[in-house]
Design a protein around this motif. Structure first.
Motif, short mmCIF file in Angstrom:
data_model
loop_
_atom_site.label_atom_id
_atom_site.label_comp_id
_atom_site.label_asym_id
_atom_site.label_seq_id
_atom_site.Cartn_x
_atom_site.Cartn_y
_atom_site.Cartn_z
N GLU A 74 0.82 -1.21 0.00
CA GLU A 74 0.00 0.00 0.00
C GLU A 74 0.86 1.27 0.00
OE1 GLU A 74 -4.04 1.49 2.22
OE2 GLU A 74 -2.51 0.52 3.45
N GLN B 103 1.33 2.12 -3.59
CA GLN B 103 0.16 2.24 -4.47
C GLN B 103 0.07 3.64 -5.05
OE1 GLN B 103 -3.64 1.69 -2.52
NE2 GLN B 103 -4.58 0.98 -4.41
N TRP B 104 -0.09 3.71 -6.37
CA TRP B 104 -0.26 4.94 -7.13
C TRP B 104 0.97 5.85 -7.07
CZ3 TRP B 104 -3.94 3.01 -9.63
CH2 TRP B 104 -5.04 2.42 -9.02
#
Length: 99
Positions: free
Chosen positions: A40, A43-44
């Motif tokens: 996480e 993420q992105w």
């Protein structure tokens, strides 16, 4: 004599009486959940952005390793041995390019 990481992990766990909850199924689930928390952080983001908060990366990676070490210990597996054997298998499956 210095304590190993495994001894420190077991002391921490045992002081809190968490051994009953540390069965192989729950440890496998925890490894996956902690790996997801590590993922996480990226993420992105680009790889460079993902490591901007290196303290969080270290914490989540430590959680993955702690649960992994605990599972290996529960199963009486030698971590160095299983890694060495897996590297041999990987070398056969993915041979290094010839120069």
């Amino acid at each position: 004599m210095t304590e190993t990481s495994m001894e420190k992990i077991n002391q921490f766990r045992n002081a809190r009486n968490w051994r009953p909850a540390h069965n192989e199924k729950d440890l496998a689930l925890s490894i996956s959940l902690e790996a997801s928390e590590l993922l996480e952080l990226f993420q992105w983001k680009t790889a460079e952005e993902g490591v901007q908060d290196i303290e969080r990366v270290k914490e989540e990676l430590a959680d993955v390793l702690i649960y992994s070490y605990t599972m290996a210990d529960n199963l009486n597996l030698d971590i160095d041995d299983i890694i060495a054997k897996k590297l041999v298998k990987n070398a056969e499956k993915y041979p290094a390019p010839k120069e």
